[in-house]
Design an enzyme around this catalytic site. Sequence first.
Site, PDB file in Angstrom:
ATOM      1  N   ALA A  71       0.826  -1.211   0.000  1.00 49.12           N
ATOM      2  CA  ALA A  71       0.000   0.000   0.000  1.00 49.12           C
ATOM      3  C   ALA A  71       0.860   1.261   0.000  1.00 49.12           C
ATOM      4  O   ALA A  71       0.431   2.306  -0.481  1.00 49.12           O
ATOM      5  CB  ALA A  71      -0.937  -0.001   1.200  1.00 49.12           C
ATOM      6  N   THR A  72       2.064   1.186   0.533  1.00 47.85           N
ATOM      7  CA  THR A  72       2.946   2.363   0.492  1.00 47.85           C
ATOM      8  C   THR A  72       3.152   2.790  -0.955  1.00 47.85           C
ATOM      9  O   THR A  72       2.985   3.961  -1.314  1.00 47.85           O
ATOM     10  CB  THR A  72       4.309   2.038   1.146  1.00 47.85           C
ATOM     11  OG1 THR A  72       4.085   1.697   2.509  1.00 47.85           O
ATOM     12  CG2 THR A  72       5.266   3.215   1.078  1.00 47.85           C
ATOM     13  N   GLN A 182      -6.176  -0.979   5.586  1.00 49.83           N
ATOM     14  CA  GLN A 182      -6.667  -1.639   6.805  1.00 49.83           C
ATOM     15  C   GLN A 182      -8.069  -2.201   6.636  1.00 49.83           C
ATOM     16  O   GLN A 182      -8.406  -3.213   7.236  1.00 49.83           O
ATOM     17  CB  GLN A 182      -6.665  -0.647   7.981  1.00 49.83           C
ATOM     18  CG  GLN A 182      -5.290  -0.267   8.472  1.00 49.83           C
ATOM     19  CD  GLN A 182      -4.564  -1.419   9.164  1.00 49.83           C
ATOM     20  OE1 GLN A 182      -5.171  -2.407   9.589  1.00 49.83           O
ATOM     21  NE2 GLN A 182      -3.257  -1.299   9.267  1.00 49.83           N
ATOM     22  N   SER A 202      -3.252  -3.596   0.546  1.00 49.89           N
ATOM     23  CA  SER A 202      -2.028  -4.258   0.999  1.00 49.89           C
ATOM     24  C   SER A 202      -2.373  -5.695   1.362  1.00 49.89           C
ATOM     25  O   SER A 202      -3.275  -5.934   2.159  1.00 49.89           O
ATOM     26  CB  SER A 202      -1.504  -3.523   2.236  1.00 49.89           C
ATOM     27  OG  SER A 202      -0.427  -4.231   2.791  1.00 49.89           O
ATOM     28  N   CYS A 328       9.109   4.774  16.552  1.00 43.64           N
ATOM     29  CA  CYS A 328      10.343   4.899  17.313  1.00 43.64           C
ATOM     30  C   CYS A 328      11.429   5.361  16.360  1.00 43.64           C
ATOM     31  O   CYS A 328      11.828   4.630  15.463  1.00 43.64           O
ATOM     32  CB  CYS A 328      10.700   3.553  17.929  1.00 43.64           C
ATOM     33  SG  CYS A 328      12.018   3.680  19.116  1.00 43.64           S
TER      34      CYS A 328
HETATM   35  N1  PLP Z   1      -1.730   2.502   4.695  1.00 46.57           N
HETATM   36  C1  PLP Z   1      -2.203   2.056   5.858  1.00 46.57           C
HETATM   37  C2  PLP Z   1      -3.494   2.581   6.377  1.00 46.57           C
HETATM   38  C3  PLP Z   1      -1.493   1.098   6.591  1.00 46.57           C
HETATM   39  O1  PLP Z   1      -1.954   0.680   7.763  1.00 46.57           O
HETATM   40  C4  PLP Z   1      -0.266   0.627   6.066  1.00 46.57           C
HETATM   41  C5  PLP Z   1       0.555  -0.346   6.835  1.00 46.57           C
HETATM   42  O2  PLP Z   1       0.907  -0.123   7.959  1.00 46.57           O
HETATM   43  C6  PLP Z   1       0.169   1.113   4.838  1.00 46.57           C
HETATM   44  C7  PLP Z   1      -0.588   2.042   4.185  1.00 46.57           C
HETATM   45  C8  PLP Z   1       1.446   0.619   4.217  1.00 46.57           C
HETATM   46  O3  PLP Z   1       1.211  -0.658   3.685  1.00 46.57           O
HETATM   47  P1  PLP Z   1       2.374  -1.601   3.164  1.00 46.57           P
HETATM   48  O4  PLP Z   1       2.986  -2.215   4.369  1.00 46.57           O
HETATM   49  O5  PLP Z   1       1.681  -2.598   2.296  1.00 46.57           O
HETATM   50  O6  PLP Z   1       3.309  -0.766   2.375  1.00 46.57           O
END
Ligand code: PLP
Length: 390
Positions: A71-72, A182, A202, A328
């Site tokens: 998702a990033t 999520q 994701s 952190c």
């Molecule tokens: N967006 C949301 C709302 C998330 O909770 C996360 C993961 O923590 C991400 C994006 C990033 O996802 P990914 O780990 O697939 O890059």
Amino acid sequence: MRNPVYLDGFATMPIAPEAQHLMLEVWRQPSNAGSPHRLGERAAMYVADARLSVADLIGATSSEIFFTSGATEANNIAILGVARWALAGGSARRRIIVSSVEHKAVLAPAETLRSQGFEVFHAPVDGNGVVDCDMLADLATNEVLMISVMLANNETGALQPIDQVAAIARGVGALVHCDAAQAAGKVAIDVLDLDVDYLSLSAHKLYGPGGVGAIYIAANAPRPQPLIFGGGQQGSLRPGTEPVALIAGFGAAAKLALSSLASDAALALELSHRFRRQFWAAELEAELTTGNRQVLPGAMSIYVPGIDAEELIMSSSAEIALSTGSACNSGQVVPSHVLRAMGFSQEKARSVFRIMLNRYISDDDVTYAADKIAQTARLLKDRTGRAHQW
Ligand code: PLP
């Protein structure tokens, strides 16, 4: 000794055995979906099947799904790719609105656009972490290129009013992006009902493998410009040899999530009630940060005044996997921007931990975890209380 009870599903979900088995099957043979032979055809078939399962999960068609590393990357394609499309002459609009509780994978790419002539606005949330649509509407003008609001928050689980967000965006002719990392697989999603142009997914948040995700791009939405260049796979929007096993695992997890949506949600609700009954029976002063707002099934963000949540997590980590939403950075805990946006002081934000249950947890595990967390929290609280008296 029992394995720690896993309550950190916001970070990642355990992998579904169905996804794991399919991935092992794929890995048994060399798999490049672009190869011109039988094994290549086999690989391409796994990718096509997965694309269909992911599309089905959100009410899209296969041609609207592009696989990414997670998702990033999907969020980066949506924000930066659409901005590049605008800069290349697609639109004269130079404003982006994001909610103040977005994941860093939305906030950070949006920030980088400031140096390219964009203005970035943060839409506030109320005290329970839900986007304030009146304030959002005030920010929405016909200079806005895109509004990006997540479907559910990754620290609190609070569901966001995407249909209202989309209506506001449509009112000023803006595009809509939704980070559903999520929410997908936990609540029903229909991209047409939500009326979004772009949606991020994701795999590892829905019982699939880490390292793979997808972006939905509506057939009638502007095509984001690619962020990377290479061999032309996926219509050159996101080139690179497809990680066939990961994609197949994602597809298997998405298929399973769709077929077990109702039973997963019912189980998660039942387990949350059980957790809350048990935890609150300990008569510890505690409250849900989301109040009575709607959250993802299985999600809880709990504030226990007077405890240090990081200490709670460390003290119980042999028995329970828990987390806060804080990051952190080089040894320093930075208070969660989500809780800060909800009006929590730095100090109060330190006393919040989050839980996301999953379909493989037993009743006993939940009861055990609730008792253990309550006991540990009480010990920490008593200690802090004594420290304050000294
Ligand atoms: N967006 C949301 C709302 C998330 O909770 C996360 C993961 O923590 C991400 C994006 C990033 O996802 P990914 O780990 O697939 O890059």
